[in-house]
Write an enzyme that holds these catalytic residues in place. Structure first.
Site, PDB file in Angstrom:
ATOM      1  N   ASP A 266      40.614  30.314  39.973  1.00 48.46           N
ATOM      2  CA  ASP A 266      41.752  29.786  40.709  1.00 48.46           C
ATOM      3  C   ASP A 266      42.867  30.827  40.610  1.00 48.46           C
ATOM      4  O   ASP A 266      42.762  31.824  39.881  1.00 48.46           O
ATOM      5  CB  ASP A 266      42.164  28.415  40.149  1.00 48.46           C
ATOM      6  CG  ASP A 266      42.964  27.616  41.164  1.00 48.46           C
ATOM      7  OD1 ASP A 266      43.030  26.392  41.034  1.00 48.46           O
ATOM      8  OD2 ASP A 266      43.518  28.225  42.103  1.00 48.46           O
TER       9      ASP A 266
HETATM   10  C1  GLC Z   1      45.904  26.972  44.232  1.00 47.23           C
HETATM   11  C2  GLC Z   1      44.982  25.809  43.992  1.00 47.23           C
HETATM   12  C3  GLC Z   1      43.632  25.970  44.616  1.00 47.23           C
HETATM   13  C4  GLC Z   1      43.744  26.776  45.891  1.00 47.23           C
HETATM   14  C5  GLC Z   1      44.166  28.172  45.485  1.00 47.23           C
HETATM   15  C6  GLC Z   1      44.337  29.075  46.710  1.00 47.23           C
HETATM   16  O1  GLC Z   1      46.684  27.221  43.102  1.00 47.23           O
HETATM   17  O2  GLC Z   1      44.798  25.381  42.651  1.00 47.23           O
HETATM   18  O3  GLC Z   1      43.106  24.662  44.848  1.00 47.23           O
HETATM   19  O4  GLC Z   1      42.511  26.809  46.576  1.00 47.23           O
HETATM   20  O5  GLC Z   1      45.357  28.186  44.720  1.00 47.23           O
HETATM   21  O6  GLC Z   1      45.383  28.630  47.504  1.00 47.23           O
END
Ligand code: GLC
Length: 732
Positions: A266
């Site tokens: 993430d």
């Molecule tokens: C965010 C979220 C994740 C998302 C990623 C990209 O922090 O936790 O669900 O897909 O970043 O935007």
């Protein structure tokens, strides 16, 4: 170089050989480049051009111009080994046509419709050059304080698995290399929804048996469905961050499930290993994440800055890098990225189509849950004047909910839909809660306009109600009151909404409440003042037409709750499949020394699986095809379901089991099946569920997946708190 053209003759058949051929030629820097993802920039600088041509990045993601996506893809293909980019985006619930938030989609209990809607969403996103989506989010959530409960499929692993699989099938279609398909990404792997106290990013403590039988279930189901990628989560799982967790990433995902796609972290979750206190610096963070099995790093650059030196200093096994790159290349090959997959670059985003809007409206309609309908207040008749009160009836962005990429200009609000159905002259609107003086970007805007305690709008609302025959009040949360970073310590109606209803109730007219929210709310006292309550979640672009159709009976509400609604935030965590305890309150409700409270009823406000209809359904007592079943065998349960009312409607029939005694305590009920049954008024259908004994398996104290012989109960019921059990036995 000779080998690759030959292998390209049968692209999908020789992927492993093509990977081998490529890997042999890659430098360590090029390999680490494949493991690095950057956010899509607004502008492509000369430095970025050079980086792309040098194979510095393996992926880009995020909002941006499709022309930039195409230019960056072209530059990447100009690199020495011509390795294309995989291009990600958060297409969570509709790219151009806004679908209900996933929690609302789960309330439809209609995987087939979710798959169909997700399919057109994939086409919309693919048309702008996206080929990878960070969805489905399958975090089991049993704490509605957690803002991201909105993004997942609720509290139950069986329902979440069905929804997750349908979503993967929608995105990935029949082939990953189909230009309309997106590689899906199961997130957040794993346990993120168990954040202590519902506070986002907080620690999670999940016993391994519960981890395997509950939180991992949807991820395992999507692995079996062929999901291409997973995203490792932010949370520390039993003290070991999910983005550096060998148990979940290596042992379970790779050794046990044999997953052969790739894992992306993430956002900056690799770098955050330092804040977690498990890495002294970026180098250790990179070492831990790569060794644990996070193949690609999102946005933070610990891999690029440290991995080569870690290998040189013999602190990182170069084989771990090769494994990561192999996983990434495997998906890129399967997506046809090396074989001329088009990289579209339209000047504008796609607009919703009549077909996509029609499907979205159907899903919005099916997502709505009728919680209360005293004296059949609903469906409404189309005569007389209707007062429409509440900001949420007239806010094109709020109805889209969190993580929406849909353009709100396409949103049809409830106010608009009601006016077009009834005639503007028959609709009297009042916001009730006036937008705060702060305006855009103000604290109120951040916290959600409805958090405002301002009551200046009450007189106009009361006045509107006085002039009307029917009062519709729209209550709930702004779209930005749930989602990432939007946890709430209270899940009451925000601001002065309860007080608004109190004022309206003084008129003595029937009031219909329509609730739009990203989570269950606690609003018991307010509900007592409403004749009917329709829970609409955040229903997406077609919120208005869907709500209007349901309110006036052009569509019958069939939604069922995918999550338990507590009476009080003090009951959390609360979910239907709890263990019985040694003193179950339900068994002896008058006994003081039972697992309950002295100040409120221990049961939920509304149970998992609950939802009313405009008609009524009668269930006959369920029967079993036999009183016992041998281990490895199957047993059939059935009952008659009758539509005993006046409206034709679907009914979501649910199937639950419980093991009365086992080597570990077992939940009082577990969902093992569900069926949408279409029933005309007066019609009866015979409904059956076939259960195999391996569906009763659980992880015992030794973490062995077993079905144990013993006494069981089964229910075929309308929700998790109804029905009469039928006994059966499993024998060796
Ligand atoms: C965010 C979220 C994740 C998302 C990623 C990209 O922090 O936790 O669900 O897909 O970043 O935007």
């Amino acid at each position: 170089m000779f080998l690759i053209p030959l292998l390209a003759l049968a692209p999908q058949a020789n992927i492993e050989a093509r990977i081998d051929a490529l890997l042999k030629q890659m430098t360590l820097e090029e390999k680490i480049g494949q493991m690095s993802q950057m956010g899509l920039p607004d502008r492509i600088t000369p430095e970025l051009r050079k980086e792309m041509q040098a194979g510095r990045w393996g992926s880009i993601y995020g909002w941006g111009k499709s022309a930039n996506r195409a230019e960056l893809q072209k530059l990447a293909k100009e690199s020495r080994l011509h390795i294309p980019l995989i291009i990600g985006f958060d297409d969570i619930h509709g790219y151009a046509t806004g679908l209900p938030i996933p929690l609302g989609q789960a309330a439809s209990w209609d995987p087939e419709l979710v798959r169909a809607c997700t399919r057109f969403s994939a086409k919309e996103a693919a048309s702008v050059g996206v080929n990878w989506t960070f969805s489905p989010m399958m975090d089991i959530a049993r704490d509605p304080r957690w803002g991201r409960i909105a993004e997942g499929y609720g509290e139950d692993p069986f329902l979440a698995s069905a929804m997750g699989v349908a979503t993967v099938q929608g995105y990935q279609g029949t082939s990953l290399s189909d230009p309309d398909s997106l590689a899906a990404c199961g997130k957040h792997y794993v346990g993120y929804g168990a954040a202590e106290s519902g506070r986002d990013y907080n620690s999670t403590w999940i016993p391994e048996g519960e981890l395997r039988d509950i939180y991992l279930k949807p991820f395992e189901a999507t692995k079996k469905a062929g999901i291409a990628t997973y995203m490792s989560a932010f949370n520390a799982l039993n003290g070991v961050p999910a983005s550096a967790n060998p148990l979940t990433l290596r042992q379970i995902l790779r050794k046990e499930w044999k997953f052969d796609g790739f894992v992306v972290s993430d956002y900056a979750a690799v770098h955050e290993l330092i804040a977690h206190g498990v890495a002294a610096d970026g180098a250790e963070a990179a070492q831990k994440a790569i060794s644990a099995g996070v193949d690609m790093e999102m946005v933070s650059q610990e891999y690029f800055q440290n991995a080569a030196k870690l290998v040189k200093d013999r602190k990182l096994n170069p084989k771990d890098i090769d494994v990561a790159v192999r996983n990434i290349l495997r998906i890129k090959f399967r997506m046809g990225l090396f074989d001329g997959r088009p990289q579209p670059a339209p000047a504008t985003d796609p607009a919703p189509t009549p077909e996509s809007l029609a499907l979205a409206k159907k899903l919005s309609t099916e997502s709505m849950v009728l919680l209360k309908n005293n004296a059949s207040t609903l469906p409404l008749r189309t005569t007389g004047k209707v007062a429409v009160i509440g900001l949420l009836a007239d806010n094109q962005s709020d109805q889209l909910g969190t993580w929406s990429s849909a353009d709100s200009k396409y949103s049809v609000t409830a106010l608009e839909a009601l006016k077009s159905k009834l005639g503007a002259e028959n609709v009297i609107y009042a916001p009730g809660i006036l937008p705060p003086k702060g305006g855009r970007g103000s604290d109120a805007e951040v916290r959600g306009i409805l958090a405002d305690k301002n009551t200046d709008g009450f007189p106009a609302a009361v006045q509107a109600a006085k002039q009307a025959d029917v009062v519709l009040v729209f209550l709930g949360e702004n779209g930005n009151m749930s989602g990432e970073g939007f946890s709430r310590a209270s899940i009451d109606l925000p601001g002065a909404q309860a007080e608004l209803v109190d004022e309206l109730a003084k008129l003595g007219k029937p009031i219909v409440g329509v609730v739009m929210a990203g989570r269950p709310l606690t609003f018991h006292d307010t509900t007592q003042k409403l004749s009917a309550v329709l829970y609409a979640w955040h229903p997406g672009t077609m919120a208005g037409p869907a709500i209007t159709d349901v309110l006036f009976g052009d569509a019958i509400p069939t939604g069922k709750l995918p999550v338990t609604f507590p009476r009080s935030v003090g009951q959390i965590p609360i979910y239907y499949s709890q263990l019985p305890t040694g003193r179950p309150a339900a068994a002896e409700p008058t006994d003081h020394f039972r697992s309950k409270y002295i100040d409120i009823d221990f049961t939920p406000e509304y149970p998992f699986g609950y939802g009313l209809s405009y008609t009524t359904f009668q269930y006959s007592k369920a029967t079993a095809s036999a009183s016992s079943v041998k281990m490895g065998g199957k047993i059939v349960f059935s009952c008659d379901v009758t539509n005993s009312g006046h409206f034709n409607s679907d009914e979501v029939v649910q199937f639950y089991t419980h093991q009365k005694s086992a080597s570990v305590a077992r939940p009082v009920r577990e969902l093992k099946g569900f069926l949408r049954v279409a029933l005309k008024a007066g019609q009866t259908k015979h409904v059956t569920f076939t259960l195999s004994t391996d569906e009763l398996a659980f992880h015992n104290a030794k973490m062995k997946l077993v079905t144990e012989p013993g006494e069981f109960e089964a229910w075929i019921a309308k929700d998790s708190a109804s029905g009469t059990p039928v006994a059966f036995r499993v024998t060796r």
